[in-house]
Enzyme design. Structure first.
Site, PDB file in Angstrom:
ATOM      1  N   HIS A   1     -20.334 -28.423 -29.073  1.00 43.79           N
ATOM      2  CA  HIS A   1     -21.206 -27.320 -28.675  1.00 43.79           C
ATOM      3  C   HIS A   1     -20.421 -26.017 -28.581  1.00 43.79           C
ATOM      4  O   HIS A   1     -20.882 -24.975 -29.069  1.00 43.79           O
ATOM      5  CB  HIS A   1     -21.861 -27.632 -27.327  1.00 43.79           C
ATOM      6  CG  HIS A   1     -22.695 -26.505 -26.788  1.00 43.79           C
ATOM      7  ND1 HIS A   1     -24.026 -26.330 -27.125  1.00 43.79           N
ATOM      8  CD2 HIS A   1     -22.396 -25.484 -25.942  1.00 43.79           C
ATOM      9  CE1 HIS A   1     -24.501 -25.259 -26.521  1.00 43.79           C
ATOM     10  NE2 HIS A   1     -23.530 -24.726 -25.787  1.00 43.79           N
ATOM     11  N   GLU A   2     -19.253 -26.061 -27.958  1.00 42.06           N
ATOM     12  CA  GLU A   2     -18.447 -24.843 -27.828  1.00 42.06           C
ATOM     13  C   GLU A   2     -17.945 -24.366 -29.185  1.00 42.06           C
ATOM     14  O   GLU A   2     -17.850 -23.160 -29.432  1.00 42.06           O
ATOM     15  CB  GLU A   2     -17.270 -25.085 -26.867  1.00 42.06           C
ATOM     16  CG  GLU A   2     -17.681 -25.449 -25.448  1.00 42.06           C
ATOM     17  CD  GLU A   2     -18.701 -24.481 -24.850  1.00 42.06           C
ATOM     18  OE1 GLU A   2     -18.681 -23.284 -25.202  1.00 42.06           O
ATOM     19  OE2 GLU A   2     -19.531 -24.930 -24.045  1.00 42.06           O
TER      20      GLU A   2
ATOM     21  N   HIS B   1     -20.441 -22.214 -30.855  1.00 45.49           N
ATOM     22  CA  HIS B   1     -20.374 -20.787 -30.502  1.00 45.49           C
ATOM     23  C   HIS B   1     -19.319 -20.067 -31.340  1.00 45.49           C
ATOM     24  O   HIS B   1     -19.500 -18.905 -31.719  1.00 45.49           O
ATOM     25  CB  HIS B   1     -20.050 -20.621 -29.020  1.00 45.49           C
ATOM     26  CG  HIS B   1     -21.184 -20.967 -28.105  1.00 45.49           C
ATOM     27  ND1 HIS B   1     -22.450 -20.450 -28.273  1.00 45.49           N
ATOM     28  CD2 HIS B   1     -21.249 -21.782 -27.003  1.00 45.49           C
ATOM     29  CE1 HIS B   1     -23.246 -20.922 -27.315  1.00 45.49           C
ATOM     30  NE2 HIS B   1     -22.547 -21.726 -26.542  1.00 45.49           N
TER      31      HIS B   1
END
Length: 226
Positions: A99-100, A103
Site C-alpha cells: 500500500h505504501e 503511494h
C-alpha cells in the site's frame, strides 16, 4: 435533551470511526499470524515492487514510530515501514508495505488526486489549527464573522480529507494489483490482503464523514446567527 439531527450523524460517524479503528487492529493482528507463501518480508516486497516499477531512487527504511506508523514520505522519496511490517512475512505485512509503495507509484506518475492533496496540505494544516480557536472566540464574543472565517479554514481541512479518500483507495488498488501481477501472493491470499486494506480504508471514510457533518453543522449555525 434535544439533539440536532446533525449531532446524531456526527455521533454515528464517531461510532463508525471507533469501530473502524478496532476493525483495523483486529484484521491486522489476525492476518499478522498468517505467513505469506512467498516468505518475503514487507521490506523485501516493497523493494521488489519499487525496482520492478523502475523506482530504484525510492528508499525503504525502518520507521521508529511504532505499530502502523507506516507511510511514504514524498519529500525524501522514502517508504518507511514499522517493525512488524518491515521484518514481517505475514499477509498483513505485505498488504501494508505494498500500500505504501502504491503511494510512491502515485507520486512518480503524478497521480492527480495526490498532487491536489499535496497542494491542499498547507491550507488543511492551517485550518485544523486555527478553525477551533476561531469557532470558540466567535461563539464567546458573539462575533459571527469570526465563525465565518473559521468555517472557511475548516472547509480546507475537510476538503483535504475528502481528496484523501480516492488517494488511499487507489493506493490499495495498486497494492493488490502489483502483489498479484508479480506473483508475490496467491489468489487465495488476496482475500486476506483485501480485508486488511479494506478495514484501513474504512477509517478514512468514517473520519471524512464526521468532518463533513461537523462542517455542515457549523454552516447551519452560522446561517442561523446571521
Amino acid at each position: 435533551m434535544f439533539f440536532h439531527p446533525m449531532d446524531i450523524l456526527i455521533f454515528l460517524a464517531l461510532g463508525l470511526a471507533m469501530w473502524a479503528q478496532t476493525k483495523v487492529k483486529g484484521n491486522f493482528q489476525q492476518w499478522s499470524n498468517v505467513r505469506a507463501s512467498s516468505n518475503m518480508t514487507g521490506a523485501d516486497v516493497a523493494r521488489y515492487i519499487l525496482d520492478q516499477e523502475g523506482l530504484t531512487n525510492v528508499k525503504v527504511e525502518f520507521s521508529k514510530g511504532g505499530t502502523l506508523s507506516d507511510h511514504y514520505d514524498p519529500s525524501a522519496k522514502t517508504v518507511r515501514l514499522s517493525d512488524g511490517v518491515y521484518q514481517g512475512t505475514s499477509i498483513s505485512a505485505l498488504a501494508v508495505a505494498a500500500h505504501e509503495v502504491g503511494h510512491a507509484i502515485q507520486d512518480d506518475t503524478k497521480y492527480g488526486m495526490l498532487v491536489l492533496r499535496h497542494r491542499l496540505f498547507p491550507l488543511a494544516n492551517l485550518g485544523s489549527q486555527l478553525a477551533p480557536m476561531l469557532f470558540i472566540a466567535g461563539f464567546l464574543l458573539e462575533l459571527t464573522n469570526l465563525i465565518g472565517i473559521g468555517i472557511l479554514l475548516f472547509s480546507g481541512a475537510v476538503l483535504f480529507q475528502v481528496v484523501t479518500l480516492p488517494v488511499e483507495f487507489d493506493a490499495s488498488r495498486r497494492a493488490r494489483t502489483k502483489l498479484l501481477q508479480l506473483g508475490l501472493i496467491t489468489n487465495q491470499e488476496e482475500k486476506g490482503i483485501g480485508k486488511v486494506l479494506n478495514a484501513a480504508a474504512l477509517t478514512y471514510v468514517a473520519s471524512t464523514a464526521m468532518a463533513v457533518f461537523q462542517l455542515i453543522k457549523f454552516i447551519m449555525i452560522f446561517r442561523n446567527r446571521r
